[in-house]
Design a protein around this motif. Structure first.
Motif, PDB file in Angstrom:
ATOM      1  N   SER A   1      11.100   1.380  -5.933  1.00 49.47           N
ATOM      2  CA  SER A   1      11.546   1.673  -4.565  1.00 49.47           C
ATOM      3  C   SER A   1      13.062   1.799  -4.539  1.00 49.47           C
ATOM      4  O   SER A   1      13.772   1.146  -5.295  1.00 49.47           O
ATOM      5  CB  SER A   1      11.065   0.583  -3.602  1.00 49.47           C
ATOM      6  OG  SER A   1      11.675  -0.644  -3.889  1.00 49.47           O
TER       7      SER A   1
ATOM      8  N   ASN B   1       4.710  -0.900  -9.102  1.00 46.20           N
ATOM      9  CA  ASN B   1       5.301   0.271  -8.452  1.00 46.20           C
ATOM     10  C   ASN B   1       6.466  -0.072  -7.530  1.00 46.20           C
ATOM     11  O   ASN B   1       7.322   0.780  -7.281  1.00 46.20           O
ATOM     12  CB  ASN B   1       4.248   1.044  -7.666  1.00 46.20           C
ATOM     13  CG  ASN B   1       3.305   1.802  -8.562  1.00 46.20           C
ATOM     14  OD1 ASN B   1       3.515   1.894  -9.767  1.00 46.20           O
ATOM     15  ND2 ASN B   1       2.253   2.351  -7.986  1.00 46.20           N
TER      16      ASN B   1
ATOM     17  N   GLN C   1       0.827  -1.211   0.000  1.00 47.71           N
ATOM     18  CA  GLN C   1       0.000   0.000   0.000  1.00 47.71           C
ATOM     19  C   GLN C   1       0.858   1.256   0.000  1.00 47.71           C
ATOM     20  O   GLN C   1       0.540   2.229  -0.690  1.00 47.71           O
ATOM     21  CB  GLN C   1      -0.925   0.019   1.211  1.00 47.71           C
ATOM     22  CG  GLN C   1      -2.056  -0.965   1.125  1.00 47.71           C
ATOM     23  CD  GLN C   1      -2.867  -0.987   2.414  1.00 47.71           C
ATOM     24  OE1 GLN C   1      -2.408  -0.547   3.465  1.00 47.71           O
ATOM     25  NE2 GLN C   1      -4.074  -1.527   2.329  1.00 47.71           N
ATOM     26  N   GLN C   2       1.935   1.243   0.779  1.00 47.54           N
ATOM     27  CA  GLN C   2       2.816   2.412   0.845  1.00 47.54           C
ATOM     28  C   GLN C   2       3.455   2.711  -0.514  1.00 47.54           C
ATOM     29  O   GLN C   2       3.768   3.862  -0.809  1.00 47.54           O
ATOM     30  CB  GLN C   2       3.903   2.215   1.907  1.00 47.54           C
ATOM     31  CG  GLN C   2       3.380   1.979   3.305  1.00 47.54           C
ATOM     32  CD  GLN C   2       2.305   2.971   3.701  1.00 47.54           C
ATOM     33  OE1 GLN C   2       2.526   4.176   3.711  1.00 47.54           O
ATOM     34  NE2 GLN C   2       1.123   2.471   4.010  1.00 47.54           N
ATOM     35  N   ALA C   3       3.643   1.684  -1.315  1.00 43.44           N
ATOM     36  CA  ALA C   3       4.232   1.858  -2.643  1.00 43.44           C
ATOM     37  C   ALA C   3       3.174   2.091  -3.719  1.00 43.44           C
ATOM     38  O   ALA C   3       3.510   2.268  -4.891  1.00 43.44           O
ATOM     39  CB  ALA C   3       5.071   0.632  -3.008  1.00 43.44           C
ATOM     40  N   GLY C   4       1.902   2.064  -3.332  1.00 42.91           N
ATOM     41  CA  GLY C   4       0.840   2.210  -4.319  1.00 42.91           C
ATOM     42  C   GLY C   4       0.708   0.983  -5.193  1.00 42.91           C
ATOM     43  O   GLY C   4       0.351   1.079  -6.368  1.00 42.91           O
ATOM     44  N   ALA C   5       1.011  -0.169  -4.627  1.00 40.95           N
ATOM     45  CA  ALA C   5       0.964  -1.431  -5.375  1.00 40.95           C
ATOM     46  C   ALA C   5      -0.075  -2.359  -4.747  1.00 40.95           C
ATOM     47  O   ALA C   5      -0.631  -2.068  -3.686  1.00 40.95           O
ATOM     48  CB  ALA C   5       2.337  -2.101  -5.355  1.00 40.95           C
ATOM     49  N   SER C   6      -0.333  -3.466  -5.392  1.00 39.87           N
ATOM     50  CA  SER C   6      -1.211  -4.507  -4.859  1.00 39.87           C
ATOM     51  C   SER C   6      -0.639  -5.858  -5.288  1.00 39.87           C
ATOM     52  O   SER C   6       0.222  -5.921  -6.170  1.00 39.87           O
ATOM     53  CB  SER C   6      -2.643  -4.337  -5.381  1.00 39.87           C
ATOM     54  OG  SER C   6      -2.679  -4.478  -6.786  1.00 39.87           O
TER      55      SER C   6
ATOM     56  N   SER D   1      -0.755  -6.328  -8.836  1.00 45.02           N
ATOM     57  CA  SER D   1      -0.116  -5.280  -9.617  1.00 45.02           C
ATOM     58  C   SER D   1       1.070  -4.709  -8.822  1.00 45.02           C
ATOM     59  O   SER D   1       1.005  -3.602  -8.294  1.00 45.02           O
ATOM     60  CB  SER D   1      -1.128  -4.176  -9.938  1.00 45.02           C
ATOM     61  OG  SER D   1      -0.526  -3.187 -10.737  1.00 45.02           O
TER      62      SER D   1
END
Length: 136
Positions: free
Chosen positions: A66, A62, A51-56, A59
């Motif tokens: 990092s 993102n 979530q902190q990376a805007g990923a799931s 997916s």
């Protein structure tokens, strides 16, 4: 601190099997295991990192962007979760005396498919984790 065993690999690669083998061999893999032999605590932490990376999980794109600054920042956030009341469900009744993961003096670890993507964060948090990659 006893460094953790971190099992990495993709879904359906045998992570659950290896986690169960390690647990049977005396490596504490958690008291809060789900049906896939993954710790619920480390499952939630891996999802939080995503979530902190805007990923799931479906997916992870993102996370490839990092860098060390991001990993260090996230690792310090994760460290706050590895102490106190958040840690209790992970521990069994014989290990409840430990208030921080950094005080563990027993063999322990965690297995989760998302560890494959979050490994750099875990490596920031733990000096020399023992990593077991699973390839199918």
């Amino acid at each position: 601190m006893q460094q953790p065993v971190i099992v990495i690999g993709m879904y359906h690669s045998g992570i659950s099997f290896v986690s169960k083998l390690l647990n049977h061999a005396g490596v504490f893999m958690g008291n809060d295991l789900n049906e896939h032999a993954a710790s619920k605590l480390f499952d939630s932490l891996n999802h939080w990192i995503f979530q902190q990376a805007g990923a799931s999980w479906d997916s992870p794109y993102n996370l490839q962007f990092s860098n060390q600054e991001f990993n260090q920042s996230i690792a310090s956030g994760v460290a706050r979760h590895l102490k106190g009341h958040r840690l209790k469900p992970f521990l069994d009744h014989t290990r409840r005396k430990y208030r921080k993961a950094e005080h563990f003096d027993f063999d322990w670890g965690f297995a989760h498919p998302l560890n494959t993507f979050t490994l750099e964060v875990w490596k920031e948090l733990f000096d020399r984790p023992r990593i077991i990659p699973i390839h199918r």
